[in-house]
Motif scaffolding. Structure first.
Motif, PDB file in Angstrom:
ATOM      1  N   MET A 126      -8.381  -3.582 -14.436  1.00  0.00           N
ATOM      2  CA  MET A 126      -9.838  -3.522 -14.512  1.00  0.00           C
ATOM      3  C   MET A 126     -10.403  -2.167 -14.123  1.00  0.00           C
ATOM      4  O   MET A 126     -11.442  -1.744 -14.651  1.00  0.00           O
ATOM      5  N   LEU A 127      -9.711  -1.466 -13.192  1.00  0.00           N
ATOM      6  CA  LEU A 127     -10.274  -0.229 -12.656  1.00  0.00           C
ATOM      7  C   LEU A 127      -9.444   1.006 -12.977  1.00  0.00           C
ATOM      8  O   LEU A 127      -9.903   2.132 -12.746  1.00  0.00           O
ATOM      9  N   GLY A 128      -8.217   0.794 -13.461  1.00  0.00           N
ATOM     10  CA  GLY A 128      -7.333   1.929 -13.692  1.00  0.00           C
ATOM     11  C   GLY A 128      -6.815   2.547 -12.413  1.00  0.00           C
ATOM     12  O   GLY A 128      -6.402   3.714 -12.386  1.00  0.00           O
ATOM     13  N   VAL A 129      -6.807   1.776 -11.318  1.00  0.00           N
ATOM     14  CA  VAL A 129      -6.385   2.267 -10.008  1.00  0.00           C
ATOM     15  C   VAL A 129      -4.964   1.795  -9.727  1.00  0.00           C
ATOM     16  O   VAL A 129      -4.653   0.607  -9.879  1.00  0.00           O
ATOM     17  N   GLU A 130      -4.112   2.712  -9.309  1.00  0.00           N
ATOM     18  CA  GLU A 130      -2.746   2.365  -8.906  1.00  0.00           C
ATOM     19  C   GLU A 130      -2.709   2.249  -7.386  1.00  0.00           C
ATOM     20  O   GLU A 130      -2.868   3.243  -6.673  1.00  0.00           O
ATOM     21  N   LEU A 131      -2.519   1.049  -6.884  1.00  0.00           N
ATOM     22  CA  LEU A 131      -2.490   0.828  -5.444  1.00  0.00           C
ATOM     23  C   LEU A 131      -1.067   0.930  -4.902  1.00  0.00           C
ATOM     24  O   LEU A 131      -0.113   0.494  -5.547  1.00  0.00           O
ATOM     25  N   ALA A 132      -0.947   1.501  -3.715  1.00  0.00           N
ATOM     26  CA  ALA A 132       0.358   1.607  -3.065  1.00  0.00           C
ATOM     27  C   ALA A 132       0.874   0.220  -2.703  1.00  0.00           C
ATOM     28  O   ALA A 132       0.102  -0.663  -2.318  1.00  0.00           O
ATOM     29  N   LYS A 133       2.191   0.041  -2.827  1.00  0.00           N
ATOM     30  CA  LYS A 133       2.815  -1.235  -2.482  1.00  0.00           C
ATOM     31  C   LYS A 133       3.858  -1.062  -1.381  1.00  0.00           C
ATOM     32  O   LYS A 133       4.719  -1.898  -1.187  1.00  0.00           O
ATOM     33  N   THR A 134       3.743   0.049  -0.644  1.00  0.00           N
ATOM     34  CA  THR A 134       4.789   0.392   0.322  1.00  0.00           C
ATOM     35  C   THR A 134       4.637  -0.310   1.659  1.00  0.00           C
ATOM     36  O   THR A 134       5.527  -0.229   2.492  1.00  0.00           O
ATOM     37  N   HIS A 135       3.517  -1.001   1.898  1.00  0.00           N
ATOM     38  CA  HIS A 135       3.288  -1.605   3.214  1.00  0.00           C
ATOM     39  C   HIS A 135       3.154  -3.120   3.137  1.00  0.00           C
ATOM     40  O   HIS A 135       2.520  -3.741   3.996  1.00  0.00           O
ATOM     41  N   THR A 136       3.758  -3.725   2.131  1.00  0.00           N
ATOM     42  CA  THR A 136       3.617  -5.164   1.967  1.00  0.00           C
ATOM     43  C   THR A 136       4.391  -5.946   3.021  1.00  0.00           C
ATOM     44  O   THR A 136       4.119  -7.127   3.215  1.00  0.00           O
ATOM     45  N   ARG A 137       5.352  -5.331   3.704  1.00  0.00           N
ATOM     46  CA  ARG A 137       6.154  -6.036   4.708  1.00  0.00           C
ATOM     47  C   ARG A 137       5.883  -5.540   6.117  1.00  0.00           C
ATOM     48  O   ARG A 137       6.730  -5.633   6.997  1.00  0.00           O
ATOM     49  N   VAL A 138       4.708  -5.003   6.345  1.00  0.00           N
ATOM     50  CA  VAL A 138       4.342  -4.487   7.661  1.00  0.00           C
ATOM     51  C   VAL A 138       4.249  -5.625   8.673  1.00  0.00           C
ATOM     52  O   VAL A 138       3.770  -6.719   8.360  1.00  0.00           O
ATOM     53  N   ASN A 139       4.687  -5.361   9.896  1.00  0.00           N
ATOM     54  CA  ASN A 139       4.439  -6.288  11.005  1.00  0.00           C
ATOM     55  C   ASN A 139       3.062  -5.964  11.576  1.00  0.00           C
ATOM     56  O   ASN A 139       2.904  -5.031  12.373  1.00  0.00           O
ATOM     57  N   TRP A 140       2.054  -6.721  11.162  1.00  0.00           N
ATOM     58  CA  TRP A 140       0.679  -6.398  11.521  1.00  0.00           C
ATOM     59  C   TRP A 140       0.356  -6.682  12.978  1.00  0.00           C
ATOM     60  O   TRP A 140      -0.736  -6.328  13.450  1.00  0.00           O
TER      61      TRP A 140
END
Length: 294
Positions: A126-140
């Motif tokens: 929808m926006l043409g934005v590439e979002l980073a996927k490097t922090h999907t397993r972060v211990n928040w």
């Protein structure tokens, strides 16, 4: 992108929430940790209005009430993507779900983007934005939070605003389907978020391979596991994995020796809960066929 506020003290939270007065919608997301508990542990709340973005730290703040008062304001639409898990957290916080809701994943399906499209893919389409996927397993739960993690978390609401505005325009042009309105409303039903031990067996992979009384046994054992997980606030798998649960339902042992033959049943579980498991199995086997689940 707007500067992102990181709110860790009560005066700053109150000031931010005061600034949200009069807004008609808010983009909302959460980060949580659920690896060692039954209930999700809320670790971060991301909120964006048209003018502001904030990452709010519930682990640092003494109270979230100023924010919750805003989120539970029924004049403010809460915009989320794949809202269920986020809304579940708020249900546990207040015993109710914020309303009204706009779920951009459901709206995307209604607009032809396919069922259950992920946030990153939707932002790209929808926006043409590439979002980073490097922090999907972060211990928040970890503190301090890395600035890169906060930027990643803020992106989850930053672009959600733009997706929402585009979807609103498209739906206004085409007409919002009644089914979408119903789907949004269904997300706010508190019953969806209440534990239902008698129904969790249906979510167990391979349960369809069982038949007749085996399903009755699985239902009973899965309910027992759910009750244990709730009572002790522990993940289901820490109580008993799905594999031995299915094997118990398939073989229906009637003594401790039979239980000991179940592959994957830990000795500690056998020792602590063997009698309870046998009682549950026997009770399920005694149910009349018309009560067996289908």
């Amino acid at each position: 992108m707007n500067d992102v506020l990181y709110l860790v003290d009560q005066p700053a939270l109150i000031e931010f929430c005061t600034g949200l007065r009069g807004t008609s919608w808010l983009a909302l997301d959460t980060e949580f940790f659920r690896e060692q508990t039954y209930y999700p542990q809320l670790c971060l709340i991301q909120v964006a209005s048209a003018e502001q973005i904030a990452c709010i730290d519930p682990l640092a703040l003494p109270s979230l009430e100023p924010l919750l008062d805003v989120l539970y304001d029924t004049t403010v639409t809460k915009v989320l993507h794949a809202a269920y898990q986020d809304l579940e957290i708020f249900y546990y916080l207040r015993g109710a779900v914020p309303t009204p809701i706009f779920d951009t994943q459901l709206a995307a399906a209604a607009l032809g983007y396919g069922d259950q499209i992920g946030y990153a893919n939707l932002a790209q389409h929808m926006l043409g934005v590439e979002l980073a996927k490097t922090h999907t397993r972060v211990n928040w739960r970890q503190r301090p939070l890395d600035p890169e993690w906060l930027a990643y978390a803020a992106d989850d609401v930053c672009y959600l605003r733009d997706i929402y505005r585009q979807q609103q325009a498209l739906l206004a042009e085409r007409g919002q389907p009644e089914t979408l309105t119903e789907a949004f409303s269904a997300l706010t039903d508190p019953a969806r978020y209440q534990p239902q031990p008698q129904e969790v067996w249906r979510r167990i992979h391979d349960h369809r391979r069982l038949h007749g009384v085996q399903r009755a046994v699985l239902r009973t054992l899965a309910a027992w596991r759910e009750e244990q997980a709730i009572r002790n606030d522990r993940p289901r798998r820490w109580i008993l994995h799905d594999g031995p649960l299915l094997d118990l339902a398939r073989r229906m042992p009637d003594d401790l020796e039979g239980l000991a033959q179940i592959h994957g049943l830990p000795p500690g579980t056998l020792r602590r809960h063997g009698s309870a498991l046998l009682e549950r199995i026997a009770a399920a086997r005694a149910e009349p066929p018309e009560q067996w689940p289908t």
